[in-house]
Design a protein around this motif. Structure first.
Motif, PDB file in Angstrom:
ATOM      1  N   ILE A   1       0.834  -1.201   0.000  1.00 52.45           N
ATOM      2  CA  ILE A   1       0.000   0.000   0.000  1.00 52.45           C
ATOM      3  C   ILE A   1       0.872   1.255   0.000  1.00 52.45           C
ATOM      4  O   ILE A   1       0.501   2.268  -0.593  1.00 52.45           O
ATOM      5  CB  ILE A   1      -0.980   0.039   1.201  1.00 52.45           C
ATOM      6  N   PHE A   2       2.060   1.166   0.592  1.00 53.69           N
ATOM      7  CA  PHE A   2       2.925   2.338   0.592  1.00 53.69           C
ATOM      8  C   PHE A   2       3.348   2.678  -0.835  1.00 53.69           C
ATOM      9  O   PHE A   2       3.265   3.830  -1.270  1.00 53.69           O
ATOM     10  CB  PHE A   2       4.157   2.079   1.467  1.00 53.69           C
ATOM     11  N   ILE A   3       3.733   1.619  -1.571  1.00 58.88           N
ATOM     12  CA  ILE A   3       4.182   1.852  -2.948  1.00 58.88           C
ATOM     13  C   ILE A   3       3.031   2.361  -3.810  1.00 58.88           C
ATOM     14  O   ILE A   3       3.169   3.340  -4.550  1.00 58.88           O
ATOM     15  CB  ILE A   3       4.789   0.557  -3.540  1.00 58.88           C
ATOM     16  N   ILE A   4       1.874   1.723  -3.660  1.00 58.46           N
ATOM     17  CA  ILE A   4       0.723   2.156  -4.464  1.00 58.46           C
ATOM     18  C   ILE A   4       0.383   3.619  -4.174  1.00 58.46           C
ATOM     19  O   ILE A   4       0.152   4.426  -5.080  1.00 58.46           O
ATOM     20  CB  ILE A   4      -0.485   1.247  -4.194  1.00 58.46           C
ATOM     21  N   ALA A   5       0.424   3.963  -2.900  1.00 54.35           N
ATOM     22  CA  ALA A   5       0.094   5.347  -2.537  1.00 54.35           C
ATOM     23  C   ALA A   5       1.096   6.330  -3.145  1.00 54.35           C
ATOM     24  O   ALA A   5       0.736   7.445  -3.513  1.00 54.35           O
ATOM     25  CB  ALA A   5       0.071   5.482  -1.015  1.00 54.35           C
ATOM     26  N   ARG A   6       2.375   5.897  -3.250  1.00 54.85           N
ATOM     27  CA  ARG A   6       3.383   6.826  -3.771  1.00 54.85           C
ATOM     28  C   ARG A   6       3.354   6.942  -5.283  1.00 54.85           C
ATOM     29  O   ARG A   6       3.805   7.931  -5.827  1.00 54.85           O
ATOM     30  CB  ARG A   6       4.809   6.382  -3.362  1.00 54.85           C
ATOM     31  N   ILE A   7       2.926   5.873  -5.980  1.00 55.30           N
ATOM     32  CA  ILE A   7       2.977   5.978  -7.448  1.00 55.30           C
ATOM     33  C   ILE A   7       1.705   6.564  -8.036  1.00 55.30           C
ATOM     34  O   ILE A   7       1.606   6.757  -9.228  1.00 55.30           O
ATOM     35  CB  ILE A   7       3.281   4.619  -8.118  1.00 55.30           C
ATOM     36  N   LEU A   8       0.728   6.881  -7.168  1.00 49.51           N
ATOM     37  CA  LEU A   8      -0.452   7.565  -7.689  1.00 49.51           C
ATOM     38  C   LEU A   8      -0.006   8.901  -8.270  1.00 49.51           C
ATOM     39  O   LEU A   8       0.838   9.592  -7.686  1.00 49.51           O
ATOM     40  CB  LEU A   8      -1.460   7.826  -6.566  1.00 49.51           C
ATOM     41  N   PRO A   9      -0.530   9.253  -9.426  1.00 51.39           N
ATOM     42  CA  PRO A   9      -0.098  10.523 -10.029  1.00 51.39           C
ATOM     43  C   PRO A   9      -0.552  11.723  -9.191  1.00 51.39           C
ATOM     44  O   PRO A   9      -1.536  11.654  -8.462  1.00 51.39           O
ATOM     45  CB  PRO A   9      -0.770  10.506 -11.402  1.00 51.39           C
ATOM     46  N   GLY A  10       0.205  12.823  -9.310  1.00 55.35           N
ATOM     47  CA  GLY A  10      -0.166  14.028  -8.581  1.00 55.35           C
ATOM     48  C   GLY A  10       0.676  14.201  -7.338  1.00 55.35           C
ATOM     49  O   GLY A  10       1.231  13.250  -6.814  1.00 55.35           O
ATOM     50  N   ASP A  11       0.800  15.430  -6.892  1.00 57.43           N
ATOM     51  CA  ASP A  11       1.615  15.747  -5.725  1.00 57.43           C
ATOM     52  C   ASP A  11       0.710  15.857  -4.510  1.00 57.43           C
ATOM     53  O   ASP A  11      -0.143  16.754  -4.455  1.00 57.43           O
ATOM     54  CB  ASP A  11       2.337  17.076  -5.992  1.00 57.43           C
ATOM     55  N   PRO A  12       0.891  14.973  -3.552  1.00 51.74           N
ATOM     56  CA  PRO A  12       0.010  15.025  -2.369  1.00 51.74           C
ATOM     57  C   PRO A  12       0.068  16.362  -1.645  1.00 51.74           C
ATOM     58  O   PRO A  12      -0.946  16.851  -1.142  1.00 51.74           O
ATOM     59  CB  PRO A  12       0.539  13.900  -1.486  1.00 51.74           C
ATOM     60  N   ALA A  13       1.248  16.943  -1.601  1.00 56.63           N
ATOM     61  CA  ALA A  13       1.378  18.212  -0.888  1.00 56.63           C
ATOM     62  C   ALA A  13       0.582  19.309  -1.593  1.00 56.63           C
ATOM     63  O   ALA A  13      -0.138  20.105  -0.966  1.00 56.63           O
ATOM     64  CB  ALA A  13       2.852  18.604  -0.797  1.00 56.63           C
ATOM     65  N   ARG A  14       0.684  19.305  -2.897  1.00 59.09           N
ATOM     66  CA  ARG A  14      -0.061  20.291  -3.689  1.00 59.09           C
ATOM     67  C   ARG A  14      -1.564  20.062  -3.514  1.00 59.09           C
ATOM     68  O   ARG A  14      -2.328  21.007  -3.299  1.00 59.09           O
ATOM     69  CB  ARG A  14       0.368  20.171  -5.160  1.00 59.09           C
ATOM     70  N   THR A  15      -1.969  18.773  -3.567  1.00 62.63           N
ATOM     71  CA  THR A  15      -3.386  18.455  -3.387  1.00 62.63           C
ATOM     72  C   THR A  15      -3.876  18.945  -2.036  1.00 62.63           C
ATOM     73  O   THR A  15      -4.971  19.512  -1.909  1.00 62.63           O
ATOM     74  CB  THR A  15      -3.598  16.937  -3.481  1.00 62.63           C
ATOM     75  N   ALA A  16      -3.037  18.735  -1.030  1.00 60.77           N
ATOM     76  CA  ALA A  16      -3.446  19.107   0.318  1.00 60.77           C
ATOM     77  C   ALA A  16      -3.607  20.618   0.455  1.00 60.77           C
ATOM     78  O   ALA A  16      -4.518  21.099   1.124  1.00 60.77           O
ATOM     79  CB  ALA A  16      -2.424  18.584   1.326  1.00 60.77           C
ATOM     80  N   LEU A  17      -2.723  21.350  -0.177  1.00 54.51           N
ATOM     81  CA  LEU A  17      -2.722  22.794   0.042  1.00 54.51           C
ATOM     82  C   LEU A  17      -3.610  23.546  -0.938  1.00 54.51           C
ATOM     83  O   LEU A  17      -3.926  24.721  -0.720  1.00 54.51           O
ATOM     84  CB  LEU A  17      -1.281  23.321  -0.066  1.00 54.51           C
ATOM     85  N   GLY A  18      -3.943  22.909  -2.027  1.00 54.13           N
ATOM     86  CA  GLY A  18      -4.794  23.590  -2.996  1.00 54.13           C
ATOM     87  C   GLY A  18      -3.981  24.270  -4.076  1.00 54.13           C
ATOM     88  O   GLY A  18      -2.771  24.501  -3.930  1.00 54.13           O
ATOM     89  N   ALA A  19      -4.649  24.588  -5.170  1.00 53.44           N
ATOM     90  CA  ALA A  19      -3.967  25.101  -6.351  1.00 53.44           C
ATOM     91  C   ALA A  19      -3.368  26.479  -6.119  1.00 53.44           C
ATOM     92  O   ALA A  19      -2.384  26.861  -6.737  1.00 53.44           O
ATOM     93  CB  ALA A  19      -4.946  25.126  -7.525  1.00 53.44           C
ATOM     94  N   ARG A  20      -3.922  27.225  -5.189  1.00 56.03           N
ATOM     95  CA  ARG A  20      -3.477  28.616  -5.068  1.00 56.03           C
ATOM     96  C   ARG A  20      -2.374  28.828  -4.041  1.00 56.03           C
ATOM     97  O   ARG A  20      -1.921  29.942  -3.842  1.00 56.03           O
ATOM     98  CB  ARG A  20      -4.670  29.519  -4.768  1.00 56.03           C
ATOM     99  N   ALA A  21      -1.928  27.777  -3.365  1.00 57.22           N
ATOM    100  CA  ALA A  21      -0.868  27.940  -2.364  1.00 57.22           C
ATOM    101  C   ALA A  21       0.447  28.247  -3.064  1.00 57.22           C
ATOM    102  O   ALA A  21       0.725  27.714  -4.137  1.00 57.22           O
ATOM    103  CB  ALA A  21      -0.732  26.648  -1.557  1.00 57.22           C
ATOM    104  N   PRO A  22       1.269  29.135  -2.475  1.00 58.43           N
ATOM    105  CA  PRO A  22       2.543  29.445  -3.111  1.00 58.43           C
ATOM    106  C   PRO A  22       3.463  28.231  -3.114  1.00 58.43           C
ATOM    107  O   PRO A  22       3.380  27.370  -2.237  1.00 58.43           O
ATOM    108  CB  PRO A  22       3.122  30.552  -2.227  1.00 58.43           C
ATOM    109  N   GLN A  23       4.372  28.195  -4.101  1.00 61.56           N
ATOM    110  CA  GLN A  23       5.241  27.042  -4.291  1.00 61.56           C
ATOM    111  C   GLN A  23       6.094  26.768  -3.064  1.00 61.56           C
ATOM    112  O   GLN A  23       6.312  25.622  -2.694  1.00 61.56           O
ATOM    113  CB  GLN A  23       6.125  27.290  -5.526  1.00 61.56           C
ATOM    114  N   TRP A  24       6.571  27.845  -2.400  1.00 63.46           N
ATOM    115  CA  TRP A  24       7.483  27.599  -1.276  1.00 63.46           C
ATOM    116  C   TRP A  24       6.769  26.932  -0.094  1.00 63.46           C
ATOM    117  O   TRP A  24       7.337  26.136   0.630  1.00 63.46           O
ATOM    118  CB  TRP A  24       8.172  28.897  -0.830  1.00 63.46           C
TER     119      TRP A  24
END
Lengths: 342, 341
Positions: free
Chosen positions: A25-48
């Protein structure tokens, strides 16, 4: 003593199964496309900000290192925080699991009792109209998804007749009992709040029945098939020819050997219900683990997904051990063979 | 009407059993008539599939209904028709009245219960005075039938599962269970057939001694003519759902009458004389479309036109020796001439 040795061995084996599952499950969770951090913070969060969260979550480390971090946390009961709700995943699980457990447990009891009962009835009246009715109904039960039952029940008993509450675990204004087990009905009884118990039970009936009907049908079919088969066995003819009353022949000498396949199916149905309850929990707005897990998947909430799957793995393993114990208890051939192979 | 005649223990009259299956009706038993006297040991021989076991299951009313139906017949046991009994009356006949040892001891014992768990209820319901006994008392009583069949260490055996016993032990347990009810009539269906020959011999001998001692009447179903000769007073020969011959055992072996019986005797390989044993050409007929008249006519070397038209009744050849064959009819000569005409 033999029982303890059996349990110890099974638990020891389970550790490896769970480790394997955790890698998967760890591997499956990591190879899902998309950045979890970006998903968590939303599209408008600054890159830093995203970068800082990635650093916090060890997302920039190599995958094996990430796994070690994650496993260390998981062993200590720390699955991290939900990327979506920012809540502690372990706390969420503790909150949602009992609701599902209560639901699945009642569904399991209903399906076991009614399934075995209907199967027995059907086998006793094999090839008569009783048998045909049970067989047709159970066939429909097997092919109909639980959410269809949920909607039908909701429309009939919730809306048209208004006998049962449609959503949630308790009505407004009913005081929740202090949490001991997390099972609303049990906690209400422990606290002596009979009105609460009654209200919680009424909330529980429809989702539990909706969830039980499929499994029930499956179990009725299996029970009928095994019993009809065993009914023509010589040991039944022998028991009858020796003047043993029919209720003992049926209720003891036929029932016990016929239950063995049903118990295995019952266990699988029970464990499977935890993950299959999603739509039922959604329809009845039931705050359960299945709904939580499905939401986590839709939102790519890595920590929550991993935790839920791991919990489901533990449930499957536990149920399998219990099933093996029960089947061993029913069938001396299995018990004796296991003892010989040691 | 002779009142002095010895009482018939069991009298089966014109018993028919059919099975309704998907493709039609199997007319398996076609007017079976036979009787057993009190204290008598009766043999029943016939090839596999001729309806021996079906007859016995019909007597005990343990045939599955449906698909089985009993369109006609009477089964008088101690003068009462078993076919007219209520289920609870019938249950009281099973066990203390009639009990049965089935062919395969492994299949006859329930695999998931210990011997004690299976023997216990047999004893509890075999006599009204046993109903109220405690588990301990029943267990104590359960030791006796196991000792009767010469099983060592019966105490430990009560807690054993069938899988832990050898084939011979299982067969002994089955015989012990069937005799534990002290039946008036014991039906033994090919006991020991599934065992090897020496064990089979021991088991049959043991059975013989036990029924002798307990004065139990017996119907012994078997393929082995040797066993019949040794153990029985009288023999019935069955073919395709009919009784075709009955005689005192010694008479049957000295002078078999029915062509089928003769074929059966010739089918036994002999130790002297060499050569192959003779078989009976052909196979058992279909039960769905049985031959008209005598069911044996398709295989009979002496077939006459009348055999195809009419079902032969029993013809008396000598006292107690009857054959259902037109060769022994008073009009046999005429039937034979008809064939030549």
């Amino acid at each position: 003593m033999r029982l303890l040795a059996f349990l110890a061995r099974r638990i020891y084996q389970s550790i490896f199964v769970l480790l394997g599952l955790s890698v998967l499950i760890f591997i499956i969770a990591r190879i899902l496309p998309g950045d979890p951090a970006r998903t968590a913070l939303g599209a408008r969060a600054p890159q830093w900000v995203v970068e800082r969260l990635r650093e916090d979550m060890h997302l920039n480390d190599p995958v094996p290192v990430q796994y070690v971090y994650w496993l260390r946390g998981a062993l200590g009961g720390d699955f991290g925080i939900s990327l979506v709700t920012r809540r502690d995943v372990a706390n969420d699980i503790i909150e949602f699991f009992p609701a599902s457990f209560e639901l699945v447990l009642l569904a399991g009891i209903i399906s076991g009792v009614a399934g075995i009962g209907l199967g027995t009835l059907s086998a006793r009246h094999k090839d008569t109209w009783v048998d045909n009715v049970v067989r047709i109904l159970s066939y429909m039960g097997v092919v109909t998804p639980a959410f269809v039952f949920a909607i039908i029940l909701l429309l009939i008993f919730g809306l048209a007749l208004g006998w049962l509450p449609a959503i949630g675990r308790l009505s407004d204004g009913i005081p929740a009992p202090p949490t001991v087990t997390g099972l609303m009905t049990v906690d209400a009884l422990l606290a002596g709040q009979l009105a609460t118990f009654w209200d919680a039970l009424k909330h529980l009936i429809m989702p539990a029945v909706a969830l039980a009907l499929g499994a029930l049908s499956q179990e009725a079919r299996i029970t009928r098939a095994t019993m009809a088969d065993n009914l023509s066995k010589d040991y039944i003819a022998t028991a009858r020819s020796l003047g043993i009353p029919e209720r003992i022949v049926m209720g003891r000498f036929l029932l016990k050997p016929s239950l063995i396949p049903t118990v295995s199916i019952l266990g699988l149905d029970f464990a499977g219900s935890f993950s299959n309850a999603f739509l039922v929990e959604l329809i009845f707005n039931w705050p359960g683990l299945s709904r939580y897990g499905m939401n986590a998947m839709l939102r790519k909430d890595l920590n929550a997904i991993s935790a839920v799957i791991l919990v489901l793995g533990v449930i499957f393993i536990t149920v399998n051990i219990v099933v093996d114990l029960v089947v061993g208890g029913l069938d001396p051939r299995i018990r004796l063979r296991a003892a010989r192979s040691e | 009407m002779s009142l002095s005649a010895p009482p018939r223990l069991l009298e089966v009259k014109d018993l028919s059993v059919h099975f309704k299956v998907y493709s039609g009706v199997l007319k398996v038993l076609d007017g079976v008539t036979f009787s057993v006297d009190a204290g008598e040991k009766v043999g029943l021989v016939g090839e596999t599939g001729c309806g021996k076991t079906t007859t016995m299951k019909a007597i005990l009313r343990i045939l599955p209904i449906p698909p089985a139906v009993v369109p006609r017949g009477e089964i008088l046991f101690q003068g009462e028709d078993l076919l007219r009994m209520r289920p609870d009356q019938m249950r009281q006949v099973r066990g203390p009245g009639i009990s049965m040892v089935f062919q395969d001891p492994t299949a006859s014992l329930n695999p998931v219960f210990t011997i004690g768990e299976q023997l216990g209820p047999v004893i509890r319901y075999s006599a009204p005075e046993n109903r109220g006994l405690s588990r301990r008392q029943i267990r104590q009583k359960a030791l006796i039938p196991l000792q009767d069949v010469a099983l060592a260490d019966p105490e430990r055996l009560l807690d054993a599962y069938p899988i832990q016993l050898s084939g011979g032990m299982r067969q002994r347990v089955c015989i012990g269970m069937a005799l534990a009810t002290n039946p008036e009539l014991l039906i033994a269906d090919e006991p020991g057939t599934s065992l090897d020959v020496t064990i089979q011999d021991q088991v049959i001998r043991l059975l013989g001694e036990l029924v002798e001692r307990k004065r139990t009447s017996v119907i012994l179903i078997t393929h082995s003519l040797g066993v019949v000769r040794e153990m029985t007073d009288r023999v019935y020969v069955m073919y395709a759902g009919n009784m075709v011959e009955v005689a005192p055992t010694r008479r049957l072996f000295a002078n078999p009458l029915h062509p089928y019986t003769r074929g059966l005797m010739e089918a036994v390989p002999k130790l002297t004389g060499g050569g192959m044993a003779m078989g009976i050409p052909g196979r058992l007929p279909s039960y769905q479309h049985p031959p008209s008249g005598c069911r044996f006519h398709t295989r009979c070397p002496h077939v006459m036109p009348v055999c195809r038209r009419e079902k032969p009744p029993f013809f008396q050849a000598e006292a107690g020796h009857q054959a259902a064959c037109f060769l022994y009819s008073p009009e046999a000569e005429r039937h034979r001439n008809e064939a030549q005409a």
